[in-house]
Design an enzyme around this catalytic site. Structure first.
Site, PDB file in Angstrom:
ATOM      1  N   GLY A  16       9.844  30.975  11.817  1.00 51.88           N
ATOM      2  CA  GLY A  16       9.578  29.550  11.990  1.00 51.88           C
ATOM      3  C   GLY A  16       8.479  29.183  11.811  1.00 51.88           C
ATOM      4  O   GLY A  16       7.513  28.497  12.706  1.00 51.88           O
ATOM      5  N   SER A  18       7.033  26.967   9.553  1.00 51.70           N
ATOM      6  CA  SER A  18       6.890  25.990   8.656  1.00 51.70           C
ATOM      7  C   SER A  18       6.214  24.701   9.500  1.00 51.70           C
ATOM      8  O   SER A  18       5.773  23.962   8.846  1.00 51.70           O
ATOM      9  CB  SER A  18       8.191  25.370   8.148  1.00 51.70           C
ATOM     10  OG  SER A  18       9.056  25.265   9.399  1.00 51.70           O
ATOM     11  N   ASN A  94       8.912  33.849  16.427  1.00 53.80           N
ATOM     12  CA  ASN A  94       8.593  32.392  16.968  1.00 53.80           C
ATOM     13  C   ASN A  94       9.837  31.576  16.680  1.00 53.80           C
ATOM     14  O   ASN A  94       9.797  30.552  17.539  1.00 53.80           O
ATOM     15  CB  ASN A  94       7.316  32.021  16.019  1.00 53.80           C
ATOM     16  CG  ASN A  94       6.811  30.635  16.358  1.00 53.80           C
ATOM     17  OD1 ASN A  94       6.439  30.318  17.164  1.00 53.80           O
ATOM     18  ND2 ASN A  94       7.664  29.931  15.299  1.00 53.80           N
ATOM     19  N   TYR A 160      18.015  27.871  27.299  1.00 54.55           N
ATOM     20  CA  TYR A 160      16.697  28.288  26.606  1.00 54.55           C
ATOM     21  C   TYR A 160      15.946  29.131  27.774  1.00 54.55           C
ATOM     22  O   TYR A 160      15.670  30.332  27.209  1.00 54.55           O
ATOM     23  CB  TYR A 160      15.902  26.903  26.529  1.00 54.55           C
ATOM     24  CG  TYR A 160      14.649  26.969  26.110  1.00 54.55           C
ATOM     25  CD1 TYR A 160      14.519  27.033  24.789  1.00 54.55           C
ATOM     26  CD2 TYR A 160      13.277  27.083  26.846  1.00 54.55           C
ATOM     27  CE1 TYR A 160      13.303  27.098  24.345  1.00 54.55           C
ATOM     28  CE2 TYR A 160      12.129  27.335  26.331  1.00 54.55           C
ATOM     29  CZ  TYR A 160      11.911  27.136  24.800  1.00 54.55           C
ATOM     30  OH  TYR A 160      10.898  27.322  24.429  1.00 54.55           O
ATOM     31  N   LYS A 164      14.665  32.947  26.599  1.00 62.04           N
ATOM     32  CA  LYS A 164      13.219  33.391  26.867  1.00 62.04           C
ATOM     33  C   LYS A 164      12.981  34.599  27.673  1.00 62.04           C
ATOM     34  O   LYS A 164      11.798  35.361  27.698  1.00 62.04           O
ATOM     35  CB  LYS A 164      12.356  32.090  27.090  1.00 62.04           C
ATOM     36  CG  LYS A 164      12.272  30.942  25.892  1.00 62.04           C
ATOM     37  CD  LYS A 164      11.824  31.689  24.649  1.00 62.04           C
ATOM     38  CE  LYS A 164      11.847  30.502  23.457  1.00 62.04           C
ATOM     39  NZ  LYS A 164      11.164  30.929  22.135  1.00 62.04           N
TER      40      LYS A 164
END
Ligand code: NAP
Length: 247
Positions: A16, A18, A94, A160, A164
């Site tokens: 990730g 970008s 990430n 989420y 995590k």
């Protein structure tokens, strides 16, 4: 950060990379002298922009697009890359998404997509890389991008937050498995960081942050950069909050 002559041969993968935090992490690690492999899912233009920024500053970057939630794609793409270019010395896990909803209205697709992208990706990405990393016998670094939500929970984010918190447990367990190989495994847990994922926060939410502002992606990149450095070699199985005092 000072450029270590040793970092030049140590390839690192940032998933990730970008945009947002991943971009900042990639710039930080490239600035420290690591050749950085930039993973992303679809935004090639943004990823090329990151690579150009790294190269114009004298660093080395390559693009390696694949979907971290797609096990076969991870296996195939990483397998080919390992054959061609050898093992990675470091990995930053990430890539991540949100699909928020209260549990009462959460859809199957929201639950599954977030679990697959944020947590199952740990297995998909680490599994192909770990043995080559161990066999290199040069130690290494793995950093998971957890979150304040994973430490404290957050309404609307059962999916989420579960990923995590799961990432923290997976990284701690892996840290114990790899400690004798001098490969450290840690997480960072950002709070509210200004990226595409979290743009404008309502003032009342900003007021709950002791530092009274959102964090910058570079402030996360700096901590990951520290964890990749020689001076962090005795830190493993830890989670470092980067949240302006929120947790
Ligand atoms: P972002 O700006 O939305 O960027 C997400 C990055 O992940 C992009 O590079 C995207 O690639 C990539 N990505 C998404 N799904 C992917 C997939 N299936 N396969 C490969 N790459 C994928 O997000 P961010 O805010 O920088 O967040 C980065 C990480 O930090 C996430 O894990 C997030 O949970 C965590 N985090 C963020 C915050 C925050 O406040 N922003 C707080 C705590 C934790 P494309 O450009 O190709 O789409």
């Amino acid at each position: 950060m000072s450029i270590s002559k040793d970092s030049v041969s140590k390839r690192v993968l940032v998933t990730g990379a970008s945009r947002g935090i991943g971009r900042a992490v990639a710039l930080e690690l490239a600035g420290a002298g690591f050749p950085v492999v930039l993973n992303y899912r679809s935004n090639e233009e943004a990823a090329r922009g990151v690579a150009a920024e790294i190269e114009s500053a004298g660093g080395r970057a390559e693009l390696l697009p694949f979907d971290v939630s797609d096990r076969e794609a991870c296996r195939a793409t990483l397998g080919t890359d390992l054959e061609r270019n050898g093992p990675f010395w470091g990995v930053v896990l990430n890539a991540g998404i949100t699909a928020d909803a209260p549990m009462a209205s959460m859809k199957d697709e929201q639950w599954d997509r977030v679990i697959d992208t944020n947590l199952t990706s740990f297995y998909n990405v680490v599994r192909p890389l770990v043995m080559p990393m161990v066999r290199m016998r040069q130690g290494g670094r793995i950093v998971g991008m957890s979150s304040f939500s994973g430490l404290r929970g957050n309404r609307g984010q059962t999916n989420y937050a579960a990923t995590k918190a799961g990432l923290i447990a997976a990284c701690r367990s892996l840290a114990f498995e790899l400690a004798k190989r001098e490969i450290t495994v840690n997480c960072v847990a950002p709070g509210f960081i200004a990226t595409d994922m979290v743009q404008d926060l309502p003032d009342e939410l900003v007021e709950t942050i002791p530092l009274k502002r959102m964090g910058k992606p570079e402030e996360v990149g700096a901590v990951v950069g520290f964890l990749f450095g020689d001076r962090a070699g005795y830190i493993t199985a830890q989670t470092i909050p980067i949240d302006g005092g929120l947790s």
